[in-house]
Design an enzyme around this catalytic site. Structure first.
Site, mmCIF file in Angstrom:
data_model
loop_
_atom_site.group_PDB
_atom_site.id
_atom_site.type_symbol
_atom_site.label_atom_id
_atom_site.label_comp_id
_atom_site.label_asym_id
_atom_site.label_seq_id
_atom_site.Cartn_x
_atom_site.Cartn_y
_atom_site.Cartn_z
ATOM 1 N N ARG A 25 17.354 -1.535 26.690
ATOM 2 C CA ARG A 25 16.417 -0.970 25.722
ATOM 3 C C ARG A 25 15.167 -1.837 25.573
ATOM 4 O O ARG A 25 14.041 -1.356 25.595
ATOM 5 C CB ARG A 25 17.103 -0.803 24.361
ATOM 6 C CG ARG A 25 17.983 0.401 24.268
ATOM 7 C CD ARG A 25 18.892 0.362 23.071
ATOM 8 N NE ARG A 25 19.592 1.645 22.902
ATOM 9 C CZ ARG A 25 20.598 2.041 23.656
ATOM 10 N NH1 ARG A 25 21.041 1.269 24.652
ATOM 11 N NH2 ARG A 25 21.180 3.205 23.460
ATOM 12 N N SER A 161 25.987 13.112 26.278
ATOM 13 C CA SER A 161 25.645 11.689 26.336
ATOM 14 C C SER A 161 24.491 11.405 25.377
ATOM 15 O O SER A 161 23.464 12.081 25.418
ATOM 16 C CB SER A 161 25.227 11.267 27.748
ATOM 17 O OG SER A 161 24.770 9.907 27.711
ATOM 18 N N ASP A 303 33.358 3.413 24.836
ATOM 19 C CA ASP A 303 33.622 2.393 25.857
ATOM 20 C C ASP A 303 34.834 1.531 25.518
ATOM 21 O O ASP A 303 35.296 0.749 26.354
ATOM 22 C CB ASP A 303 32.393 1.499 26.051
ATOM 23 C CG ASP A 303 31.280 2.202 26.809
ATOM 24 O OD1 ASP A 303 30.175 1.630 26.900
ATOM 25 O OD2 ASP A 303 31.514 3.329 27.295
HETATM 26 O O1 LIG Z 1 23.055 4.204 25.258
HETATM 27 C C1 LIG Z 1 23.767 3.328 25.815
HETATM 28 O O2 LIG Z 1 23.377 2.180 26.078
HETATM 29 C C2 LIG Z 1 25.181 3.693 26.107
HETATM 30 C C3 LIG Z 1 25.741 4.816 25.566
HETATM 31 C C4 LIG Z 1 27.133 5.208 25.772
HETATM 32 O O3 LIG Z 1 27.129 6.348 26.529
HETATM 33 P P1 LIG Z 1 27.322 7.827 25.883
HETATM 34 O O4 LIG Z 1 26.401 7.961 24.765
HETATM 35 O O5 LIG Z 1 27.006 8.713 27.033
HETATM 36 O O6 LIG Z 1 28.738 7.898 25.450
HETATM 37 C C5 LIG Z 1 27.983 4.148 26.489
HETATM 38 O O7 LIG Z 1 29.115 4.776 27.131
HETATM 39 C C6 LIG Z 1 27.208 3.401 27.520
HETATM 40 O O8 LIG Z 1 28.007 2.305 27.998
HETATM 41 C C7 LIG Z 1 25.927 2.788 27.000
HETATM 42 C C1 LIG Z 2 29.286 3.751 30.871
HETATM 43 C C2 LIG Z 2 28.709 2.545 30.838
HETATM 44 O O1 LIG Z 2 27.371 2.299 31.151
HETATM 45 P P1 LIG Z 2 26.315 3.367 31.699
HETATM 46 O O2 LIG Z 2 26.624 4.687 31.023
HETATM 47 O O3 LIG Z 2 24.986 2.813 31.286
HETATM 48 O O4 LIG Z 2 26.481 3.434 33.188
HETATM 49 C C3 LIG Z 2 29.470 1.351 30.421
HETATM 50 O O5 LIG Z 2 28.818 0.276 30.330
HETATM 51 O O6 LIG Z 2 30.702 1.469 30.194
#
Ligand SMILES: O=C(O)C1=C[C@@H](OP(=O)(O)O)[C@@H](O)[C@H](O)C1
Ligand SMILES: C=C(OP(=O)(O)O)C(=O)O
Length: 420
Positions: A25, A161, A303
């Site tokens: 970010r 997502s 996660d």
């Molecule tokens: O916005 C982010 O940095 C993330 C959002 C999550 O995904 P989702 O929002 O698709 O669940 C997570 O699974 C990913 O590891 C990182």
């Molecule tokens: C799903 C993950 O990351 P990304 O979605 O950014 O690939 C994670 O870190 O478990």
């Protein structure tokens, strides 16, 4: 690479690595801010290197210094070389909307595994905007329109997502006359949206959002360069907090107790399992104790599924984890992979589309297939300390978010041998 885990872990002190999600970010925000920003304590991992590389290709200058990166941003323009997001879905889903707001065609590529994960909600938004895009296998071409859109109000689902929404929020300030984003299904992973809003605010971007985080209004505005410190990663810390609960006393430092990070929820899970957790000023100490089974919904901390499922495998009773269907859309189908590997360890498990029922007990050593998923490798390394005789294949997949994991595993008293 294979990781062979022996029984037992004497415990130790581990410093949480910097947050992957916050590092990505901050890189995007700094790249969009005209001038000099400074990111302190950035995570260096495959995912963050992917983000740094694609932003550099778009014209961002990143000077790497010990302990901080200096970022000269603000003048992004698509070149003709491929922008490779590697395996990082966050990088892909943040980059694509930004490229949609630049003048000219961006050619994005990514690892084949990432092509198996959803992108259609974002492509549908580009179609609403009148931004041409073309997705073929693991390539995405976007013909950016410089922020001039067919509409300034877009809709998308919130339950596939949160990264799609975060990516649109990063791009929204570049849209002529601003952008409104309305979710047609409730947002999940809301804490990640809070992380995005917090980062945007730090870089001078104001966003109007409703309480439910289902509607966002972003005026056209400029990012402001600033300094940004990356806090410790709760997702990465969860493996060592869990190790402390099942093997040997572990102290984890560098975590922000007031973090927006979703996976701070691991403290809630440990507490409800009667783990011995002591939260001090800059340290969280977890000591071994018999764990109670857990009934938990993980849709807001998706996660954590591998971590919590492995803890449930040694609890004194039957646990039930729900709200986990989105975990099937990650680097692997984590619901199926967790079930398959726990079964190999002799753990009683029932897999349903959106639920795992796990009979706690005494797992036995096994060959664990990581399926190239970093969170599978790290969670099962933790569990393997209770039985040993375990080999984790594809163990170098931890480099995606935690290159120092195996060194920290030894620092926490874990016994591991790495081999090809
Ligand atoms: O916005 C982010 O940095 C993330 C959002 C999550 O995904 P989702 O929002 O698709 O669940 C997570 O699974 C990913 O590891 C990182
Ligand atoms: C799903 C993950 O990351 P990304 O979605 O950014 O690939 C994670 O870190 O478990």
């Amino acid at each position: 690479m294979k990781a062979t885990i022996a029984k037992g872990a004497s415990g130790g002190i581990v410093a949480a690595p910097p947050s992957k999600s916050y590092t990505i970010r901050a890189l995007f925000a700094a790249a969009l801010a005209e001038g000099e920003s400074r990111i302190s304590n950035p995570l260096i991992s495959d995912d963050t290197e992917a983000a740094a590389e694609v932003l550099t290709q778009l014209g961002t200058k990143i000077e790497r210094n010990p302990g901080h990166w200096s970022i000269s941003g603000g003048l992004l323009k698509p070149l003709h070389e491929k922008l490779n997001c590697r395996q990082s879905a966050a990088t892909l889903r943040f980059l694509a909307p930004v490229c949609a707001m630049l003048e000219g065609t961006s050619r994005i590529s990514f690892a084949p595994g990432l092509a198996l994960r959803p992108m259609s909600p974002l492509l549908d938004v580009f179609s609403q905007m009148g931004v041409p895009s073309e997705l073929t296998d693991n390539h995405l071409n976007i013909s950016g329109t410089g922020g001039r859109l067919k509409t300034n109000t877009v809709t998308l689902p919130g339950n596939i997502s949160s990264q799609f929404i975060s990516g649109l929020l990063f791009a929204a300030p570049l849209v002529k006359r601003g952008l409104s984003i309305n979710l047609i299904t409730p947002a999940e992973s809301k804490d990640y949206l809070k992380m995005t809003l917090s980062c945007l605010s730090h870089f001078g971007i104001g966003v109007e959002a409703n309480q439910e985080l289902s509607e966002f209004r972003v005026a056209q505005q400029s990012y402001k360069p600033t300094d940004y410190n990356i806090e410790g990663d709760w997702s990465s810390a969860s493996y060592f907090l869990g190790l402390g609960a099942i093997a040997g006393k572990v102290t984890v430092t560098g975590l922000n107790e007031n973090s927006f990070q979703a996976d701070k929820f691991v403290l809630n899970c440990l507490g409800r399992m009667d783990a011995r957790v002591n939260v001090e000023k800059d340290a969280i100490i977890v000591s071994p104790s018999p764990l109670q089974p857990l009934q938990a919904g993980l849709n807001e901390a998706i996660d954590l599924l591998p971590t919590v499922a492995c803890l449930a495998a040694v609890a004194g009773g039957r646990s039930s984890l729900i709200g986990i269907e989105r975990a099937r859309l990650k680097e692997s189908d984590r619901v199926a992979v967790v079930a398959k590997n726990l079964k190999r360890m002799g753990v009683e498990i029932i897999e349903e589309p959106d639920r795992l029922t796990i009979g706690g007990g005494y797992p036995r050593g096994a060959i664990i297939d990581s399926f190239g998923d970093h969170r599978i490798a790290m969670a099962f390394a933790t569990l393997a300390t209770v039985c040993g005789d375990t080999v984790i294949t594809g163990a170098d997949c931890v480099n995606k978010t935690y290159p120092g994991f195996w060194e920290d595993f030894k620092r926490a008293g874990g016994k591991v041998t790495l081999s090809e």
